[in-house]
Design an enzyme around this catalytic site. Structure first.
Site, PDB file in Angstrom:
ATOM      1  N   CYS B  95      47.523  -5.977  39.427  1.00 48.84           N
ATOM      2  CA  CYS B  95      46.926  -5.911  38.089  1.00 48.84           C
ATOM      3  C   CYS B  95      47.442  -4.728  37.265  1.00 48.84           C
ATOM      4  O   CYS B  95      48.608  -4.696  36.915  1.00 48.84           O
ATOM      5  CB  CYS B  95      45.408  -5.876  38.226  1.00 48.84           C
ATOM      6  SG  CYS B  95      44.582  -6.747  36.902  1.00 48.84           S
ATOM      7  N   HIS B 192      43.836 -10.794  42.603  1.00 54.44           N
ATOM      8  CA  HIS B 192      42.875 -10.062  43.418  1.00 54.44           C
ATOM      9  C   HIS B 192      42.024 -11.112  44.117  1.00 54.44           C
ATOM     10  O   HIS B 192      42.447 -12.247  44.236  1.00 54.44           O
ATOM     11  CB  HIS B 192      42.078  -9.062  42.573  1.00 54.44           C
ATOM     12  CG  HIS B 192      41.326  -9.669  41.448  1.00 54.44           C
ATOM     13  ND1 HIS B 192      41.829  -9.745  40.169  1.00 54.44           N
ATOM     14  CD2 HIS B 192      40.106 -10.233  41.397  1.00 54.44           C
ATOM     15  CE1 HIS B 192      40.939 -10.315  39.382  1.00 54.44           C
ATOM     16  NE2 HIS B 192      39.894 -10.634  40.097  1.00 54.44           N
TER      17      HIS B 192
END
Lengths: 441, 240
Positions: B95, B192
């Site tokens: 991310c 994630h």
């Protein structure tokens, strides 16, 4: 005439919706379409106005506390009890409770506002008082990011006409209080509820979850209501320089802190009295012993540590929906001597993203173990527990089968189920067949 | 005989841990134990030195407000990280740090955060939020299962390969049908979930490369257990 029409149509839709099974917000949807001004007119006549409760966590229980303390003091309160906290849900609740002439039999409205849908509401109705609880990581895939949520809460604060109550210990919410104080000082009053320094570490925020030391905050004045002592179903509050001790029926640390929020809100409402120029039948005063006596009687809202009886043993339902809430849930309830089940769903209302389970530590369950893991994401939860070396006796995705197996495997023991929102709804439905389950608050 | 050590540097856990990135550190440690190593996790926050003997670097995502602080600190140690990457050090960046391991991240408001260019990627803040369960197919790692939640629109240059082809979901951007980036042993990804608990093949890659670099060999001994297999299967069935 318009009110009569809307009320009658709304009530008719509600009957149809009920016959079809469910859809508590459907009448609201219909009325919003044909009469978008309905809500503002109905709520705009209340002598004490509208109180909004927002924030990411604890809205339902805190709303329930405010409602019950105000009712005990003699006010007639309208609230959105079904937990359907979007505007249409509020419209639907108003339709249900108003007369066919579109008048609410109430002095004041206490409404729980979802931070995502509050904008839609405040465009129609400006709250007289607003309570902002916190900004914790919650259903991030629904709201995007925390800072965006804080901005939404700021907009609710900006729309508030007379009084704002904020959590001094939540960095983002406290900042909203400060900004509002600077911006609206001549029109709106800002008050705070808070924690004593000694209790700060008991309530970790997402901010300081990883910080080695808790940040030192600058406290320049006492909060309106400060929680200074915690015990088993008891609390001590500091109000106007005096400490007041009370018993509580509420469960969990969180709710005890939110009680300070509720007390501060009720105090502001009663001190201000009815809106200038409006007549009200009741003018209760804010006597602290009376408020605490009412608070002591408030029971947990649905699923926040709700106690049922099953096979002659207590069964506790604990709603978990984000890391901080799950952490505090685990901290609030002693795992020893209680059989535990965890049910994790990932429906839209729960949040589809499972990453939050990795921000909770489950080590406290290691010695007692977990008897059953269930829900659509049972295996994600089982995997999480495995990483913290928590023994898991059984995994079953299907909630109904899981509940049956959990029940027969734990005969004669107290039970506790940690569950996400939709898992709780499904489990309550199953449990209602087996035991007494209250209607959803 | 004591078990061989592996040092895991956890980058910016205080500022960059928004979607259960701690889960990646935990899963990697557990998997390293299962593969016969003693993991030692060292947290590296802004201003902290990188451990001299590190074997694996792992980092996560944060909010935009934390990213500015981190970008400055990362830029200051850019040379060191680039040298480690060039030397074959395995790294996983998720991310926000995936973006900062690229050349630059231009926010939606036009602000520019300079990255360290370990990965040949560029990111612009877009107006589409790419959210939901995601499945990738990778020749090396098989099926990769996770969850994406980003508005950053990332494009790959010739110096990086994608981590995988998107089977379900969006990926780096709504156009290219690929996700993540890979240069040498550095992997960047938006996934994630957390990523590593359900994708032990990626943990094994990081552990294997680290072991070969430090000890000259890697003999995997750990299986993939039923819990992981079932969690992967459930996640794959869920709607976006």
């Amino acid at each position: 005439m318009r009110d009569v029409l809307s009320a009658v149509i709304g009530k008719a839709v509600r009957q149809v919706a009920r016959l079809r099974g469910g859809g508590s917000a459907l009448p609201g949807l219909v009325i919003e379409r044909i009469d978008p001004g309905f809500l503002a007119r109905v709520l705009g006549r209340l002598p004490y106005g509208v109180i909004a409760v927002s924030g990411t966590n604890g809205k339902t229980t805190t709303t329930k506390m405010i409602v019950e303390i105000l009712e005990a003091s003699g006010l007639r309160v309208f609230t959105n009890r079904t937990g359907s906290n979007f505007s249409r849900g509020v419209v639907a609740a108003a339709i249900q409770e108003c007369s066919v002439t579109g008048r609410l039999d109430a002095d004041v409205a206490v409404l729980e506002l979802d931070e995502a849908h509050a904008m839609y509401f405040i465009d129609r109705v400006r709250p007289r008082f607003t309570l902002l609880l916190n900004v914790l990581r919650d259903q991030l895939d629904r709201f995007g990011e925390i800072d965006a949520t804080a901005r939404l809460l700021q907009r609710i604060a900006d729309a508030t006409t007379e009084g704002l109550i904020v959590n001094r210990e939540d960095r983002l919410v406290a900042a909203i209080g400060q900004q509002t104080r600077e911006r609206l000082s001549d029109t709106a009053e800002v008050r705070e509820f808070g924690l004593s320094d000694a209790l700060l570490s008991t309530f970790p925020s997402d901010d300081d979850f990883h910080a080695a030391a808790l940040p030192v905050r600058e406290v320049t004045a006492d909060a309106d209501v400060t929680l200074i002592g915690l015990g088993d179903h008891e609390a001590t509050f500091l109000i106007d320089g005096e400490s007041h001790h009370t018993g509580l029926k509420l469960e969990g640390l969180y709710n005890t802190f939110n009680a300070a929020a509720a007390l501060s809100t009720v105090r502001m409402v009663l001190e201000r009295g009815p809106i200038a120029g409006r007549t009200a039948e009741a003018h209760p005063s804010a006597s602290i012993p009376d408020l605490l006596q009412a608070l002591a009687e408030v029971r947990p809202a649905f699923g926040r540590g709700e106690q049922l009886q099953l096979d002659g043993q207590p069964l506790e339902l604990v709603l978990v929906k984000n890391p901080a809430g799950f952490r505090l849930g685990l901290a609030s309830f002693d795992p020893e001597g209680v059989s535990a089940m965890i049910a994790i769903n990932d429906q839209y209302a729960d949040g589809r993203d499972m990453s939050w389970l990795w921000d909770v530590e489950f080590g406290s369950l290691a010695s007692a173990g977990v008897d059953m893991v269930s829900g659509t994401r049972a295996w994600d939860m089982a995997l999480r527990l495995e990483h913290d070396e928590v023994p898991v006796a059984a995994v079953e995705e299907d909630l109904s089968r899981a509940l049956q197996a959990f029940r027969s495997a734990t005969t004669g023991r107290p039970r506790r189920i940690y569950c996400t929102y939709t898992a709780m709804l499904a489990l309550r439905k199953e449990l209602a067949v087996l035991t007494d389950v209250e209607d959803i608050w | 005989m004591s078990t061989p050590e592996l040092v895991i540097a956890s980058l910016y856990p205080r500022d960059m841990n928004i979607y259960g990135d701690r889960g990646n550190v935990l899963a990697l440690s557990r998997r390293a134990e299962a593969q016969g190593f003693s993991p030692r996790v060292v947290e590296v926050n802004p201003g902290d030195p990188l451990p001299a003997d590190l074997d694996i670097v792992i980092g996560g995502g944060g909010q935009d407000s934390g990213q500015g602080r981190v970008a400055l600190d990362l830029a200051a140690r850019g040379d060191q990280v680039r040298d480690l990457a060039a030397d074959g050090t395995p790294m996983l960046m998720v991310c926000g740090l995936y973006q900062l391991f690229g050349h630059r991240f231009t926010t939606y408001t036009g602000e520019e955060l300079v990255g360290i260019g370990v990965l040949d990627v560029e990111t612009r803040g877009g107006d589409t939020r790419m959210i939901g369960n995601i499945v990738l197919e990778s020749a090396e790692f098989g099926e990769i299962i996770g969850y994406e939640n980003h508005s950053g629109d990332t494009t790959l240059g010739p110096g990086s390969q994608p981590l995988g082809r998107v089977v379900q979901g969006a990926g780096n951007n709504p156009r290219d049908g690929v996700e993540g980036a890979r240069t040498a042993n550095v992997i960047g990804s938006y996934l994630h979930g957390s990523l590593l608990p359900k994708n032990p093949a990626l943990s094994d890659f990081l552990i294997g490369e680290a072991a070969r670099r430090r000890y000259g060999k890697f003999t995997p001994v750990a299986e993939v257990n039923e819990t992981v297999t079932r969690a992967r299967a459930s996640a794959k069935r869920r709607p976006r």
